[in-house]
Design a protein around this motif. Sequence first.
Motif, short mmCIF file in Angstrom:
data_model
loop_
_atom_site.label_atom_id
_atom_site.label_comp_id
_atom_site.label_asym_id
_atom_site.label_seq_id
_atom_site.Cartn_x
_atom_site.Cartn_y
_atom_site.Cartn_z
N GLU A 147 0.85 -0.69 -0.46
CA GLU A 147 0.03 -0.43 0.09
C GLU A 147 0.38 1.34 0.09
N LEU A 148 2.27 0.73 0.54
CA LEU A 148 2.76 1.96 0.55
C LEU A 148 2.86 2.55 -0.86
N PRO A 149 3.24 2.53 -2.01
CA PRO A 149 3.49 3.29 -3.29
C PRO A 149 2.17 4.46 -3.74
N ARG A 150 0.92 3.57 -3.27
CA ARG A 150 -0.55 4.52 -3.83
C ARG A 150 -0.43 5.80 -2.85
N PHE A 151 0.31 5.31 -1.23
CA PHE A 151 -0.10 6.85 -0.12
C PHE A 151 0.63 7.73 -0.99
N GLU A 152 2.05 7.36 -1.12
CA GLU A 152 3.66 7.92 -1.64
C GLU A 152 3.13 8.81 -3.14
N ALA A 153 2.16 8.06 -4.29
CA ALA A 153 2.14 8.60 -5.81
C ALA A 153 0.79 9.86 -4.74
N ALA A 154 -0.26 9.47 -3.89
CA ALA A 154 -1.02 10.30 -3.81
C ALA A 154 -0.67 11.72 -3.15
N ARG A 155 0.43 11.72 -2.22
CA ARG A 155 1.02 12.76 -2.27
C ARG A 155 1.61 13.12 -2.66
N GLN A 156 2.70 12.44 -3.51
CA GLN A 156 3.04 13.79 -4.52
C GLN A 156 2.56 14.07 -5.83
N ALA A 157 0.85 13.40 -6.04
CA ALA A 157 -0.18 14.06 -6.55
C ALA A 157 -0.42 15.57 -5.99
N GLY A 158 -0.47 15.77 -4.81
CA GLY A 158 -1.34 16.99 -4.37
C GLY A 158 -0.22 17.46 -3.51
N LEU A 159 0.74 17.66 -3.60
CA LEU A 159 1.91 18.31 -3.69
C LEU A 159 2.46 18.79 -5.48
N PHE A 160 1.71 17.90 -6.24
CA PHE A 160 2.07 19.01 -8.28
C PHE A 160 0.96 19.52 -7.96
N ARG A 161 -0.36 19.02 -7.66
CA ARG A 161 -1.10 20.29 -7.85
C ARG A 161 -0.87 21.36 -7.15
N LEU A 162 -0.46 21.40 -5.45
CA LEU A 162 0.00 22.56 -5.56
C LEU A 162 1.03 23.22 -6.49
N SER A 163 1.70 22.97 -6.49
CA SER A 163 2.81 23.34 -7.16
C SER A 163 2.50 24.75 -8.18
N MET A 164 1.63 23.53 -8.60
CA MET A 164 0.69 24.34 -10.53
C MET A 164 -0.44 25.20 -9.43
N LEU A 165 -1.35 24.71 -8.70
CA LEU A 165 -1.92 25.97 -8.25
C LEU A 165 -1.26 27.41 -7.93
#
Length: 295
Positions: A147-165
């Motif tokens: 399950e760890l990669p899924r949580f890592e991916a969700a975390r990175q996706a949130g960070l990338f979206r914040l970077s864009m916003l």
Amino acid sequence: DELARQAMAANTDLRGAAANLQRARFQVQEAQSAGGWSGGVKLGAQRLQESGEAFLLADKVPVANVGDIGITTSYQFDLFGTLQRGIEGAQANADATQAAVDTARITLVADVVRSYTQVCAANDELHIARQSQVTRSQTQFKSLRAELPRFEAARQAGLFRLSMLLAKPLDQLPAGTRDCAELPHIAQLLPVGDGATLLKRRPDVRQAERRLAAATAGIGVATGELYPDISIGASIGTVGIIDNLGKPATNRWGFGPLLSWTVPSNGSRARIHEAEAATQGALAHGDGVVLHAIR
């Protein structure tokens, strides 16, 4: 709060909405400037050979240096309300654009909060999963590790979206953003109010209503094209050989009403029907926005 503040200052969508609002406000000024008083100045000089027969003369007219100086002014009356409807339409469009800016601002903050919450939730889940590895059996350990990669991916996706916003690279996000592991809490109850209060407060409803008002004003503008433009004007100037400019023989002036009318064609009627259809479309859209807001 700091993420939302930085996003409001740098987000590209919000900058574009602000530019559209500035453009709409200048369109209002343009509409308000139409009609009323206008004036102009004309200055000209040329080496001229006039036609003798144009002045009923059989002989050739001498070549001369001819000057033309004139000042004109006029006042256009808005007898049929065309200009006023144009102003109303431009103002309604500006109001709708302001509502669109408000909607963009609300949506931006919501996206920032959603992305930040995603980062916090992923970190929290990641922390729980890692802690569980220490205390559970080997089988559970393998399952949790998957399950760890899924949580890592969700975390990175949130960070990338914040970077864009925020229009900033990841390493320039406010301190603590990456490591948030506790969901943010709502500090106070949201004052939703009753249905009527909600509809008045929502910028998307306000935008739809103003778009409808602008479309309705467009019918008045199209209808006004069926009628003549009436103004009153005056002009004064001097035309003649350059050496004689300003002398009584070269001076001229005029004063009187001016009537300009283009006979309506089938296209004029079609533009009215087009404006009416656009109004029906804006009304349908507005009804849909209200229903969505109530839902």
